[in-house]
Design a protein around this motif. Structure first.
Motif, PDB file in Angstrom:
ATOM      1  N   LEU A 146      -6.117  12.568   7.293  1.00 28.56           N
ATOM      2  CA  LEU A 146      -4.744  12.535   6.773  1.00 28.56           C
ATOM      3  C   LEU A 146      -4.760  12.388   5.257  1.00 28.56           C
ATOM      4  N   LYS A 147      -5.704  11.598   4.790  1.00 33.57           N
ATOM      5  CA  LYS A 147      -5.816  11.400   3.339  1.00 33.57           C
ATOM      6  C   LYS A 147      -6.198  12.713   2.654  1.00 33.57           C
ATOM      7  N   GLU A 148      -7.142  13.392   3.262  1.00 29.99           N
ATOM      8  CA  GLU A 148      -7.594  14.671   2.702  1.00 29.99           C
ATOM      9  C   GLU A 148      -6.460  15.697   2.717  1.00 29.99           C
ATOM     10  N   MET A 149      -5.646  15.636   3.746  1.00 27.01           N
ATOM     11  CA  MET A 149      -4.538  16.598   3.848  1.00 27.01           C
ATOM     12  C   MET A 149      -3.340  16.164   3.003  1.00 27.01           C
ATOM     13  N   LEU A 171      -2.620   3.200  10.541  1.00 30.57           N
ATOM     14  CA  LEU A 171      -1.489   2.282  10.333  1.00 30.57           C
ATOM     15  C   LEU A 171      -1.840   1.214   9.299  1.00 30.57           C
ATOM     16  N   LYS A 172      -3.080   0.750   9.384  1.00 30.39           N
ATOM     17  CA  LYS A 172      -3.493  -0.322   8.456  1.00 30.39           C
ATOM     18  C   LYS A 172      -3.557   0.170   7.017  1.00 30.39           C
ATOM     19  N   SER A 173      -3.983   1.426   6.846  1.00 30.14           N
ATOM     20  CA  SER A 173      -4.203   1.924   5.479  1.00 30.14           C
ATOM     21  C   SER A 173      -2.897   2.298   4.790  1.00 30.14           C
ATOM     22  N   HIS A 174      -1.811   2.344   5.514  1.00 30.97           N
ATOM     23  CA  HIS A 174      -0.541   2.769   4.909  1.00 30.97           C
ATOM     24  C   HIS A 174       0.163   1.573   4.281  1.00 30.97           C
TER      25      HIS A 174
END
Ligand code: GLU
Length: 917
Positions: A146-149, A171-174
């Motif tokens: 998701l980060k890459e996209m 969820l945690k990284s957001h």
């Protein structure tokens, strides 16, 4: 069943008794639906048994038990049956409900247990190895993707709580400061349309779907029905069996579908394994539906598990032979080599159908590779690789990506959203006579046309309904204008004089800027001043005039005093009379004023100083007047040719300092936001002024602002972008740009966020710029079309001006004049003292009394005649007239025109008489 166990027991006993104990029994526990797993298990064993290097005699012997996935009691009994027969390992089951009982039995009896199912629970120090990717690691892979996209906002659709575990890293990284993400659960039934419609209404275009493989197609089909499989929609599907789903329906769609896989159907090993299975099943007269494309992850994992076990067993057996033991659940014993074997497996590495297989100390598969797959017209293709250590690595080159996009552009018709505003987009005259794109013309239209020729797409221009550029309402957090059109996917491109700003960049994508600009001020040209009666005074400032007048008077007085002081200014009024009673001084105050006036006006006068001192004064005055008058004349010429303008505003600071002239900008535009968000005190002040001004100073469009300036009689200035000002001042000659640029930015073509076409459109813009096409378009629409170039002549004179000369400019002239005066005064005093001394000697008087006498006369300050004194009369340097230079020193007259005493007896001829002045 009891009978079966007995038979197995007997056969094993026979085998062992006959000395052929090379067959190692392994148990497999499968549910009724685990047909593929069972096949993989059996054929893995077959393949191993065929490998005579691994097992030169014997091999593995599978003991398969079929159990209900919900019946743990039955499962426990079956497991006990197997252990009684003596097994070296147990594989499966895949059911979460029954696997626990198998696990605890294996732990008790210390029989290695190999699982291939998704299991988020930790099992430290147990006799277990799980080949399925460890949930937390997989969760990290999803987060990395998701980060890459570059997904900023997205909606998660999940089916079971297990899915949330899979997404925990996401969820945690957001962070709380980022765009909100929405989490929604799929309902029980098969109709997911209401949920999908809600998501569609929220204009979300990024979906993270976590559901069972059976539901994937169902959800996607329904999403298509509710128009959630359109352009710019993007799905990431977390199920590792995504590659097995038949995506025929979506292959030619415009939606991006991405996922992960562990099994590559194109790999040789998978194809060989599947061939084995198909061949074996056919031989046994059974039907098999597995193809390389439908091999599920767990199936491949089961195959790898058996291979892993076999290799570990063989290697351990080599160092210390392993024998299986019959273990009963009722009288629990332990299988001694069990833990050793499981630990051996934990430290083994294997290259399997699911990539490299390795474990951590708890037997979890934390480190594993994943293929990133994307759906295109050929089905799922591998576009990259995820690895626990290196993260995401795309294998598709930029060129490959570009060529795919270019290909897809060929059949596309872009909706281009724009707004009317010269010269970017204007309605073609006569209005209503055209249809489609023909209705409009302008820079934007030509630019899109050029881009479309390069990329090969078609386009239709549509006007934005609210006519606005795009600003974010801080209360509703909603965008308007062109940005809104892109967000709602009502347009593919947005073009006009749309400035690239930070906040817009968060909501939409921009191409490279196609034009650079900055904010400046549009204002009416200064009004010409009526000619001034006393404009001849303008070349010099008032103080210079005052200084000049003072200098004039001062020099006159100094000259007068020095002339009285200097003996050489005193002359015989009647040259024929040799012994004059009195001497005359020509430099009276009136004469001096007249003399100085004459030289100031560059004229002459009859009066002329004769003494060195007075001549020095006159010389200095002439020099002074020369410089002053030349400067005056030069500046006067400039003043007379340049018309004076009442320039009041020259910069934004000037605007900020006053309140008489109102100023504003386009409402909701980037210029207004520049002032609103500025930290610079001048611009902050300007923003509060604009905000509080009544009537409002904001304009709906640039043209409204321009009209207001032009009708405002210099009472309104418009903060506008330099490119638009350039266009206006080319056509409206009464308007001008005031001051420089307040900032620097660019216009770009906007596209929906993460649009796949951004790079291609940007590339085309760059190409046009490098080819000089953008410059050509600008010249066409700014300088040529619609009255461009009307104000060329007027441009130059408006900014010219000539400044009056200040004291700083001519101060040096005054200094020279004053120094000259000083030097002259010193010389005059010396002359006076010298003469007084001579008089004192001749009259045999004391120097003091002679000095007093002379001073008294000087200070009388009136009378232009002076009685002859001996010192005066003795002067013999004479000529005819002191003022006209030297003459014959032997002549009958001294230099003042007095008769030389030494020549008293001489006969004077009439020719020698001084001419009468
Ligand atoms: N170009 C500006 C924008 O994109 C509009 C004009 C202005 O603010 O001066 O918002």
């Amino acid at each position: 069943m009891e009978l079966l166990s007995l038979l197995y027991f007997l056969s094993c006993t026979i085998v062992l008794a006959s000395g052929q104990n090379d067959y190692v029994q392994i148990g497999g526990i499968f549910g009724p639906d685990d047909h593929d797993l069972e096949v993989a298990f059996r054929y893995a064993v077959d393949r191993i048994n065929m490998d005579r290097i691994l097992f030169p005699h014997g091999g593995l012997k599978p003991l398969i038990e079929k159990v209900s996935p919900y019946d743990s009691f039955q499962t426990s009994k079956r497991v006990c049956n197997i252990t009684q027969l003596g097994v070296a390992a147990i594989f499966g089951p895949s059911s979460r409900l029954t696997s626990n009982i198998v696990q605890s039995t294996c732990d008790t009896l210390e029989i290695p247990h190999l699982e291939t199912r998704w299991d988020p629970k930790p099992h430290p120090r147990s006799c277990l190895i799980n080949l399925h990717p460890y949930p937390q690691s997989y969760s990290r892979a999803i987060k990395d993707l998701l980060k890459e996209m570059q997904w900023k906002s997205f909606t998660i659709i999940y089916e079971t709580n297990e899915g949330l575990v899979r997404l925990q890293e996401v969820l945690k990284s957001h962070g709380p400061s980022e765009y909100p993400i929405t989490v929604r659960q799929l309902g029980e039934g098969h109709d997911h349309r209401p949920l999908l419609k809600q998501i569609q209404a929220s204009s979300e275009s990024h979906i993270l779907l976590d559901c069972s493989v059976e539901k994937i197609l169902e959800v996607l089909t329904q999403a298509k029905e509710v128009k959630m499989m359109e352009d710019y929609q993007s799905y990431v599907i977390t199920n590792l069996d995504l590659h097995t789903v038949d995506m025929e329906e979506f292959r030619f769609g415009r939606t991006n579908i991405t996922g992960f896989r562990m099994v590559d159907p194109q790999s040789k090993s998978i194809q060989n394994a599947v061939n084995d299975w198909q061949f074996g099943e056919m031989r046994s007269g059974r039907r098999i539906n597995i193809t390389a494309n439908t091999v599920k992850t767990e199936t491949a994992l089961m195959y790898d598990a058996v291979r892993l076990f076999a290799r570990a067993f063989v290697e351990m057996n080599r160092s210390s032979p392993i024998n299986t033991t019959h273990l009963s659940c009722d009288d629990p014993g332990k299988w001694e080599p069990g833990y050793k074997l499981i630990n051996y497996m934990k430290f083994m590495e294997l290259s399997g159908l699911t990539g490299y297989v390795r474990f951590d100390v708890d037997g979890r598969r934390v480190d594993f590779p994943l293929d990133i797959i994307e759906l295109d017209r050929n089905g799922f293709v591998k576009t990259g690789l995820w690895d626990y250590r290196t993260g995401i690595n795309y294998t598709r080159t930029e060129d490959e990506k570009l060529s795919i996009i270019s290909e897809s552009l060929q059949n596309k018709t872009f909706v281009v959203s724009s707004r009317l505003g010269a010269p970017f987009l204007m309605e073609r005259e006569p209005k209503g006579a055209y249809t489609g794109n023909e209705r409009y013309e302008g820079y934007s239209m030509d630019l899109i046309d050029e881009v479309s020729k390069i990329l090969g797409f078609k386009y239709v221009f549509e006007l934005v309904p609210d006519g606005r550029y795009g600003s974010l309402d801080p209360k509703t957090k909603k965008w308007d204008g062109l940005v809104k059109q892109l967000l709602e996917k009502k347009a593919d491109l947005a073009i006009c004089d749309l400035t690239i700003t930070y906040s817009r960049e968060q909501a939409v994508d921009f191409t490279m800027p196609f034009m650079n600009l900055g904010i400046s001020i549009l204002y009416s040209k200064p009004v010409k001043q009526p000619p001034n009666l006393f404009s001849f005074l303008s070349p010099l400032s008032v103080d210079v005039w005052i200084y000049m007048a003072t200098a004039y008077l001062g020099v006159s007085v100094v000259l007068f005093v020095l002339a009285r002081l200097s003996p050489y200014e005193w002359r015989n009024p009647h040259p024929c009379k040799q012994d004059p009673e009195e001497l005359e001084n020509e430099l009276t105050l009136q004469n001096i004023i007249w003399h100085n006036c004459g030289s100031l006006m560059q004229q002459g006068s009859d009066v002329a100083p004769k003494a060195v001192s007075t001549r020095m004064v006159a010389g200095m005055w002439w020099f002074f007047t020369l410089i002053m008058i030349s400067s005056y004349t030069a500046n006067l010429a400039a003043f007379l040719t340049v018309e004076r303008m009442d320039v009041t505003i020259e910069s934004a600071e000037d605007l900020a300092k006053q309140t008489k002239i109102k100023y504003g900008a386009v409402e909701g535009g980037s210029t207004a936001s520049f002032f609103k968000e500025s930290n610079f005190s001048t611009y902050q002040r300007m923003w509060s002024f604009m905000e509080s001004a009544r009537p409002p100073v904001f304009a709906k469009s640039n043209s409204e602002g321009v009209e207001r300036v032009s009708k405002g009689k210099r009472g309104y200035a418009f903060l506008m972008e330099s490119t638009s000002i350039e266009y206006v001042v080319e056509r409206q000659c009464d308007l001008t740009q005031v001051g420089g640029l307040l900032d620097s930015k660019g216009y770009g073509i906007a596209l929906p966020l993460n649009s796949p076409y951004r790079t291609a459109v940007s590339g085309a813009v760059l190409k046009l710029q490098e080819g000089g096409k953008l410059h050509m378009l600008k010249t066409r629409w700014w300088k040529e079309k619609h009255g461009g170039g009307s104000c060329k002549e007027e441009k130059s004179s408006a900014t010219e001006s000539a400044n009056e000369l200040g004291l700083a400019n001519v101060g040096g002239v005054f200094v020279v004049l004053i120094s000259g005066m000083g030097a002259a005064a010193i010389v005059a005093v010396l002359e006076f003292l010298w003469n007084t001394k001579k008089v004192a000697v001749e009259e045999r008087a004391t120097f003091k009394s002679a000095l007093q006498e002379e001073l008294r006369f000087v200070l009388k300050c009136h009378g232009s005649t002076k009685p002859v004194r001996k010192g005066n009369a003795k002067e013999d340097s004479g000529g005819k007239s002191g003022g006209t230079g030297g003459g014959n020193s032997q002549g009958p007259y001294d230099k003042y025109g007095n008769v030389n005493k030494s020549n008293k007896s001489m006969v004077i001829s009439p020719d020698e008489l001084p001419s009468k002045k």
